[in-house]
Design a protein around this motif. Sequence first.
Motif, PDB file in Angstrom:
ATOM      1  N   ASN A  71       0.836  -1.184   0.000  1.00 26.34           N
ATOM      2  CA  ASN A  71       0.000   0.000   0.000  1.00 26.34           C
ATOM      3  C   ASN A  71       0.881   1.248   0.000  1.00 26.34           C
ATOM      4  OD1 ASN A  71      -1.979   1.881   0.280  1.00 26.34           O
ATOM      5  ND2 ASN A  71      -2.279   1.527   2.464  1.00 26.34           N
ATOM      6  N   LYS A  72       1.005   1.874  -1.137  1.00 24.94           N
ATOM      7  CA  LYS A  72       1.885   3.028  -1.271  1.00 24.94           C
ATOM      8  C   LYS A  72       1.183   4.341  -0.941  1.00 24.94           C
ATOM      9  CE  LYS A  72       4.807   0.898  -4.817  1.00 24.94           C
ATOM     10  NZ  LYS A  72       5.310   1.019  -6.207  1.00 24.94           N
ATOM     11  N   GLY A  73      -0.132   4.332  -0.870  1.00 21.59           N
ATOM     12  CA  GLY A  73      -0.862   5.560  -0.589  1.00 21.59           C
ATOM     13  C   GLY A  73      -2.205   5.554  -1.278  1.00 21.59           C
ATOM     14  N   PHE A 106       3.327  10.767 -12.955  1.00 17.69           N
ATOM     15  CA  PHE A 106       2.655  11.276 -11.762  1.00 17.69           C
ATOM     16  C   PHE A 106       2.997  10.426 -10.543  1.00 17.69           C
ATOM     17  CE2 PHE A 106      -1.027  11.568  -8.892  1.00 17.69           C
ATOM     18  CZ  PHE A 106      -1.070  12.947  -8.699  1.00 17.69           C
ATOM     19  N   VAL A 107       2.965   9.125 -10.710  1.00 21.43           N
ATOM     20  CA  VAL A 107       3.297   8.227  -9.597  1.00 21.43           C
ATOM     21  C   VAL A 107       4.759   8.408  -9.181  1.00 21.43           C
ATOM     22  CG1 VAL A 107       3.620   5.801  -8.977  1.00 21.43           C
ATOM     23  CG2 VAL A 107       1.499   6.538 -10.089  1.00 21.43           C
ATOM     24  N   ASP A 108       5.662   8.577 -10.150  1.00 18.83           N
ATOM     25  CA  ASP A 108       7.073   8.824  -9.825  1.00 18.83           C
ATOM     26  C   ASP A 108       7.214  10.100  -9.000  1.00 18.83           C
ATOM     27  OD1 ASP A 108       7.871   6.563 -11.121  1.00 18.83           O
ATOM     28  OD2 ASP A 108       8.527   7.579 -12.955  1.00 18.83           O
ATOM     29  N   MET A 109       6.443  11.134  -9.365  1.00 18.24           N
ATOM     30  CA  MET A 109       6.513  12.385  -8.631  1.00 18.24           C
ATOM     31  C   MET A 109       5.997  12.207  -7.204  1.00 18.24           C
ATOM     32  SD  MET A 109       4.618  16.005  -9.450  1.00 18.24           S
ATOM     33  CE  MET A 109       3.012  15.246  -9.226  1.00 18.24           C
ATOM     34  N   LEU A 110       4.897  11.436  -7.048  1.00 21.82           N
ATOM     35  CA  LEU A 110       4.374  11.165  -5.708  1.00 21.82           C
ATOM     36  C   LEU A 110       5.426  10.479  -4.840  1.00 21.82           C
ATOM     37  CD1 LEU A 110       0.700   9.813  -6.016  1.00 21.82           C
ATOM     38  CD2 LEU A 110       1.445  11.964  -5.025  1.00 21.82           C
ATOM     39  N   GLU A 111       6.081   9.478  -5.403  1.00 22.21           N
ATOM     40  CA  GLU A 111       7.055   8.707  -4.636  1.00 22.21           C
ATOM     41  C   GLU A 111       8.315   9.523  -4.352  1.00 22.21           C
ATOM     42  OE1 GLU A 111       7.523   5.113  -6.837  1.00 22.21           O
ATOM     43  OE2 GLU A 111       5.465   4.430  -6.412  1.00 22.21           O
ATOM     44  N   TRP A 112       8.727  10.360  -5.309  1.00 22.16           N
ATOM     45  CA  TRP A 112       9.871  11.240  -5.065  1.00 22.16           C
ATOM     46  C   TRP A 112       9.551  12.213  -3.940  1.00 22.16           C
ATOM     47  CZ3 TRP A 112      10.692  16.397  -4.815  1.00 22.16           C
ATOM     48  CH2 TRP A 112      12.028  16.834  -4.784  1.00 22.16           C
TER      49      TRP A 112
END
Length: 333
Positions: free
Chosen positions: A179-181, A309-315
């Motif tokens: 669960n990443k968010g 978008f997901v890469d930006m969230l994780e960064w």
Amino acid sequence: MKIGIPRALLWSIYLPLWKAFFNELGHEVVLSPPTNKKILNDGVTACVDDACLPVKIMHGHVIDLMDRADLIFIPRLISICPREYICPKFIGLPEMIRNSVPGGPKLLVLDFNAHKSIRHGYDGFIAIGRQLGARESAVRRALARAMKAQDEYTARLLGGSNPLMLLEGMALHAGIGGNKGTIGLIGHPYLLYDRFVSMDACRKLAQMGYRLIFPENILPEQIERTCSIYPKKLFWSYGKHLLGSGLAMLEKGMADGIIVLSSFGCGIDSFMVELLQRQNQRDFRIPLTVITLDEHSGNAGFDTRLEAFVDMLEWRDHNGHYFSPHGEGLYIC
């Protein structure tokens, strides 16, 4: 009698109501298949060029049903809430289909207008029930049972389910990565819950490890309250629904990021997206992106936008509080 219901526009929200109503009157309901390339091409060919993508797809679904149903059900939704309206294209939809679809489809048109009151809106069901040859008492019984089915469906949506889960049995579980968010996925139902149009965005995001929250999961009173910050009443029902649900997600911290799916040329989306972006930039500043869809959209470009978008969230999750010290020594005396 076989009554065809196109799997387009607001079918994912009101199918329990429509289907239960016709079944209770003794009619068989026939659904068109999920949107596919042929349905899209047929709709684009038949419909006028300046219509939005969802309306073009509706034409394609009607064409698909013409040889499989005695009548094709087309709701003319004028107003679904007192003192509010929805997209004007819904008002002229039956006439658009009659004049654009070759072969003269036989339509069963529901006029639903709740501008004065919800009770007035349901009078349209009485009219089409009588048109189908049923007694008024039988029509009212069928309507009462259909409304109960719709209330149960709506309660499940507000409880956290979504139409993909309830109507198609599609489970959206977090991917193997855990669960990443949570991502708020905002858009009209005919974009979010049409897997062909949305390019299966729900499943792709779930496989990336994210939970999803949708506008249909937000309580109406929360939507009303968040929209009360504006000096004027938002009288476009779905514009208010999408904007209010997005504001509620921001205000309550329900989502780590928000993706808005919009149809090219949608007038309602043009103001809803602008207001949501301004409020987010002013008060919340969480990652938010808008992806515009039309009949020329392709999976490759769409997937790239999702992945970015997901890469930006994780960064941001890992480096959100990091500020580069580059140049710091230049200003030390």
